[in-house]
Design a protein around this motif. Structure first.
Motif, PDB file in Angstrom:
ATOM      1  N   VAL A 100      40.970  34.153  39.360  1.00 57.67           N
ATOM      2  CA  VAL A 100      41.077  33.174  38.266  1.00 57.67           C
ATOM      3  C   VAL A 100      39.829  33.262  37.395  1.00 57.67           C
ATOM      4  CG1 VAL A 100      41.380  30.724  37.698  1.00 57.67           C
ATOM      5  CG2 VAL A 100      42.422  31.639  39.770  1.00 57.67           C
ATOM      6  N   ASN A 101      40.033  33.169  36.098  1.00 54.28           N
ATOM      7  CA  ASN A 101      38.919  33.268  35.141  1.00 54.28           C
ATOM      8  C   ASN A 101      38.105  34.547  35.359  1.00 54.28           C
ATOM      9  OD1 ASN A 101      39.609  30.774  33.989  1.00 54.28           O
ATOM     10  ND2 ASN A 101      38.416  29.675  35.541  1.00 54.28           N
ATOM     11  N   LYS A 102      38.856  35.617  35.604  1.00 53.18           N
ATOM     12  CA  LYS A 102      38.291  36.962  35.738  1.00 53.18           C
ATOM     13  C   LYS A 102      37.327  37.113  36.907  1.00 53.18           C
ATOM     14  CE  LYS A 102      39.108  38.462  31.013  1.00 53.18           C
ATOM     15  NZ  LYS A 102      40.515  38.369  31.287  1.00 53.18           N
ATOM     16  N   GLN A 103      37.490  36.299  37.951  1.00 58.87           N
ATOM     17  CA  GLN A 103      36.700  36.517  39.155  1.00 58.87           C
ATOM     18  C   GLN A 103      37.447  36.063  40.407  1.00 58.87           C
ATOM     19  OE1 GLN A 103      33.507  33.624  37.570  1.00 58.87           O
ATOM     20  NE2 GLN A 103      33.213  33.586  39.780  1.00 58.87           N
ATOM     21  N   LEU A 104      37.032  36.604  41.546  1.00 56.43           N
ATOM     22  CA  LEU A 104      37.662  36.268  42.817  1.00 56.43           C
ATOM     23  C   LEU A 104      37.105  34.957  43.367  1.00 56.43           C
ATOM     24  CD1 LEU A 104      37.673  39.689  44.729  1.00 56.43           C
ATOM     25  CD2 LEU A 104      39.647  38.526  43.748  1.00 56.43           C
ATOM     26  N   HIS A 105      38.007  34.120  43.891  1.00 57.55           N
ATOM     27  CA  HIS A 105      37.605  32.865  44.522  1.00 57.55           C
ATOM     28  C   HIS A 105      38.267  32.802  45.889  1.00 57.55           C
ATOM     29  CE1 HIS A 105      36.072  31.286  40.674  1.00 57.55           C
ATOM     30  NE2 HIS A 105      37.158  31.824  40.139  1.00 57.55           N
ATOM     31  N   LEU A 391      51.048  53.232  37.565  1.00 54.73           N
ATOM     32  CA  LEU A 391      49.859  53.654  38.306  1.00 54.73           C
ATOM     33  C   LEU A 391      48.587  53.322  37.531  1.00 54.73           C
ATOM     34  CD1 LEU A 391      48.482  55.107  40.648  1.00 54.73           C
ATOM     35  CD2 LEU A 391      48.921  57.295  39.486  1.00 54.73           C
ATOM     36  N   ALA A 392      48.607  53.573  36.235  1.00 54.42           N
ATOM     37  CA  ALA A 392      47.436  53.266  35.407  1.00 54.42           C
ATOM     38  C   ALA A 392      47.134  51.766  35.425  1.00 54.42           C
ATOM     39  CB  ALA A 392      47.667  53.746  33.973  1.00 54.42           C
ATOM     40  N   ARG A 393      48.186  50.957  35.353  1.00 51.90           N
ATOM     41  CA  ARG A 393      48.018  49.491  35.362  1.00 51.90           C
ATOM     42  C   ARG A 393      47.459  49.025  36.702  1.00 51.90           C
ATOM     43  NH1 ARG A 393      46.985  45.106  34.815  1.00 51.90           N
ATOM     44  NH2 ARG A 393      48.070  43.321  33.922  1.00 51.90           N
ATOM     45  N   ALA A 394      47.923  49.641  37.796  1.00 55.13           N
ATOM     46  CA  ALA A 394      47.466  49.258  39.133  1.00 55.13           C
ATOM     47  C   ALA A 394      46.007  49.640  39.354  1.00 55.13           C
ATOM     48  CB  ALA A 394      48.354  49.906  40.189  1.00 55.13           C
ATOM     49  N   THR A 395      45.624  50.856  38.990  1.00 52.08           N
ATOM     50  CA  THR A 395      44.240  51.293  39.200  1.00 52.08           C
ATOM     51  C   THR A 395      43.286  50.500  38.294  1.00 52.08           C
ATOM     52  OG1 THR A 395      44.660  53.126  37.657  1.00 52.08           O
ATOM     53  CG2 THR A 395      44.790  53.609  39.997  1.00 52.08           C
ATOM     54  N   GLN A 399      40.118  48.197  39.523  1.00 48.33           N
ATOM     55  CA  GLN A 399      38.804  48.371  38.901  1.00 48.33           C
ATOM     56  C   GLN A 399      38.265  47.042  38.365  1.00 48.33           C
ATOM     57  OE1 GLN A 399      38.749  51.436  35.911  1.00 48.33           O
ATOM     58  NE2 GLN A 399      36.726  50.872  35.157  1.00 48.33           N
ATOM     59  N   CYS A 400      39.118  46.302  37.641  1.00 50.59           N
ATOM     60  CA  CYS A 400      38.673  45.037  37.020  1.00 50.59           C
ATOM     61  C   CYS A 400      38.452  43.934  38.055  1.00 50.59           C
ATOM     62  CB  CYS A 400      39.694  44.563  35.995  1.00 50.59           C
ATOM     63  SG  CYS A 400      39.830  45.635  34.567  1.00 50.59           S
ATOM     64  N   HIS A 401      39.373  43.795  38.981  1.00 53.35           N
ATOM     65  CA  HIS A 401      39.321  42.679  39.924  1.00 53.35           C
ATOM     66  C   HIS A 401      38.325  42.905  41.056  1.00 53.35           C
ATOM     67  CE1 HIS A 401      43.677  41.207  38.893  1.00 53.35           C
ATOM     68  NE2 HIS A 401      42.981  41.536  37.824  1.00 53.35           N
TER      69      HIS A 401
END
Length: 480
Positions: A100-105, A391-395, A399-401
């Motif tokens: 959430v909000n671009k970070q893991l909680h 595949l591109a969306r998953a990788t 990378q982002c998360h």
């Protein structure tokens, strides 16, 4: 009962065949599967180097009557030695995350998690849970999961936690899904106790009685949260198939698509591509829409209701990375629809089941789930979406998360079309109506599988058992 035909060779159809095979009252069972393999969505890749990847369900819960029932079957099939248990004390059980909000909680857990304000929530969860016992009972016979949770626990919990949970379990939209059909435990708790909290503490009334066998007793003693099998979940349908073949009482047919069924003097005539066969009774484990396309026109009201059960498409992308690449350890993370509609969640497969990693050299396996109720909106029609794009969306998500900068050393993309039925509001009434039509017209037909009474592996297996018991007039304690 002379001949029973089981339509569909997924886990539901195999389970029904297994229970039929154990009854002396059925002389012949014919199982018809349209594809080249049995097992349906329970599908594992076993690589030659020992690594295992799941493209469907990756763990089964042992709890409750339906969980005990599955473990009793696993025991009977001789699979107890292949069980990979994950206990409640395991890090994969204790640590579950939201993105959430671009970070893991990390999801709150334990007493301290209830008492403290833990992001992404704006207040301690206790302040949502405690007042729930004072909320008046709802008067509707059904409502959406989002509406139910908002009414009893507050909108924030519904918007973030429950929205994410429904995407993880049903790949669906909690604003459309039925609380009564998707989470009957919550609905029954409110109906019987006036409160979900009290219902969880005190129970919600009578349940199926399934005596625990040795494996189920072990799961209780060792406090399992979930389990898998050493060669992957596909071992379960493979073992049932082998059991049926060795029984000598079941005819198993692959690549046997049913084109049409029509009433006959003794039951049904089943039309296949290369001939016809007859049966006294049909147990259909086909998806609702598939069954609707083969029924005779005399079943028009039933056909329409079957067609009205929606399904969603899910892209499952298995990724393997060299080394240890996860910034956190846990089961995985879910993503609320407000954050990213197309991405449902990421499972950290190597944490709960490191046994499925290749034995030589450290690797990390993850699975990215995408689409669901939002598939078409985000990716377009399934027929036009390429594996490369998924595949591109998953990788990119990994990378982002998770901050993973390396590229995967191995990947597999599976697009599961129409794989999860969606129980929208009023689903229970539609299912009641279908079964009433069958009963009123004396149709020798049983409906089982994920389209009707639950989408989990346990639910689907139990639906096969229930149908056989109703057909043969035996009870759940009759020792089938």
């Amino acid at each position: 009962m002379r001949t029973v035909a089981v339509l569909g060779g997924g886990i539901g159809g195999l389970a029904a065949s297994y229970y039929l095979c154990k009854s002396p009252h059925v002389s012949k069972v014919v199982t018809l599967e349209s594809s080249s393999r049995f097992g349906g969505w329970m599908w594992s890749t076993r690589r030659s180097d020992g690594a295992v990847f799941e493209h469907g369900p990756r763990g089964i819960r042992p709890a409750g009557a339906v969980g005990r029932n599955t473990l009793n079957m696993v025991d009977d099939l001789g699979l107890a030695g292949e069980i990979l248990p994950v206990t409640y004390s395991h890090v994969a059980s204790k640590n579950r995350y939201l993105y959430v909000n671009k970070q893991l909680h990390r999801m709150p857990s334990g007493i301290s998690g209830l008492l403290q304000t833990v992001p992404p929530f704006s207040r301690p969860l206790l302040l949502s849970v405690a007042p729930e016992m004072l909320v008046k009972k709802g008067k509707k016979e059904d409502e959406s999961i989002h509406s139910f949770v908002s009414r009893r626990f507050g909108k924030e919990l519904a918007d973030i936690a429950v929205d994410s949970l429904c995407r993880g379990v049903f790949a669906g939209d909690c604003r459309k899904l039925s609380v009564r059909s998707c989470f009957p435990v919550l609905y029954n708790a409110e109906q019987h106790r006036g409160s979900v909290t009290l219902g969880m503490l005190l129970g919600t009334g009578p349940n199926h009685v399934i005596p625990p066998g040795p494996l189920s007793q072990r799961s209780i003693k060792e406090s399992w949260a979930q389990w898998s099998l050493s060669r992957g979940m596909e071992s379960l349908p493979e073992s049932i198939t082998e059991f049926l073949e060795q029984s000598g009482r079941v005819q198993l047919h692959r690549e046997a698509a049913v084109k049409h069924i029509s009433p006959s003097a003794s039951g049904w005539t089943i039309h296949l591509e290369d001939g016809v066969m007859t049966a006294d009774h049909i147990i259909s484990a086909l998806p609702a829409k598939a069954l609707s396309s083969v029924l005779p026109l005399s079943c028009q009201p039933l056909i329409q209701q079957l067609q009205d059960i929606s399904t969603v498409t899910v892209a499952v992308v298995n990724l393997e990375y060299e080394g240890s690449i996860l910034p956190v350890t846990g089961f995985g993370h879910l993503v609320p629809s407000s954050e990213d509609q197309g991405l449902l969640g990421v499972v950290y497969d190597s944490v709960p089941f490191p046994e499925h990693n290749r034995p030589n050299g450290q690797t990390t396996r993850v699975t990215v789930m995408m689409g669901g109720a939002w598939f078409q909106e985000v990716f377009g029609v399934p027929e036009a979406v390429t594996d490369e794009r998924l595949l591109a969306r998953a990788t990119e998500a990994v990378q982002c998360h998770l901050g993973v900068t390396t590229v995967p050393s191995w990947a597999r993309v599976c697009l599961h079309r129409d794989c999860i039925p969606q129980y929208y509001q009023g689903h229970f009434r539609a299912v009641e109506s279908m079964r009433s039509f069958i009963k009123e017209h004396n149709l020798p037909l049983s409906l089982i599988g994920s389209s009707y009474d639950g989408v989990s592996v346990n639910d689907v297996i139990f639906s096969g058992r229930t149908a056989v018991e109703e057909l043969l007039g035996t009870g759940v304690n009759a020792g089938i």
